[in-house]
Design an enzyme around this catalytic site. Structure first.
Site, short mmCIF file in Angstrom:
data_model
loop_
_atom_site.label_atom_id
_atom_site.label_comp_id
_atom_site.label_asym_id
_atom_site.label_seq_id
_atom_site.Cartn_x
_atom_site.Cartn_y
_atom_site.Cartn_z
N CYS A 49 39.42 -13.54 18.78
CA CYS A 49 38.79 -12.27 19.17
C CYS A 49 37.96 -11.72 18.02
CB CYS A 49 39.83 -11.22 19.56
SG CYS A 49 40.85 -11.67 20.96
N CYS B 188 44.32 -10.91 17.23
CA CYS B 188 43.82 -12.17 17.81
C CYS B 188 42.68 -12.74 16.96
CB CYS B 188 43.36 -11.87 19.24
SG CYS B 188 42.37 -13.16 20.01
#
Length: 105
Positions: free
Chosen positions: A33, A30
């Site tokens: 993230c 991600c």
């Protein structure tokens, strides 16, 4: 350094703690993230000893993701006395997260 929360230590480290816990639900793949990762690390240093700040890898700890209804990441939960008291979905600047921490101390 940010703690690593897992399906097996979450009860002890987060739910049974008398401190506010800030949990970053993330995954290796991600992009947002990874972008917010350094902010989480900074916060863990800034609030060391006052707030439990850590991460949950959603791929390695699916039970936690299901229990807390995590459907998009990054998702940051603020848990105090075993209850979710605030939530941030998506990457946010450090100032936004600090405001949420201060509001729940």
């Amino acid at each position: 350094m940010a703690l690593e929360f897992t399906d097996s230590n979450f009860q002890t480290e987060v739910l049974n703690s008398d401190k506010l816990s800030v949990i970053d639900f993330w995954a290796e793949w991600c992009g947002p993230c990874r972008a917010i990762g350094p902010v989480i690390e900074e916060l863990s240093k800034d609030y060391a000893g006052k707030v439990n700040i850590g991460k949950v890898n959603v791929d390695q700890n699916p039970e936690l993701s299901i229990n807390y209804g995590i459907t998009s990441i990054p998702a940051i939960l603020f848990i105090k006395n075993g209850q979710v008291v605030d939530k941030q979905v998506g990457a946010a600047p450090k100032s936004v997260l600090e405001k949420k921490i201060q509001g729940n101390l």
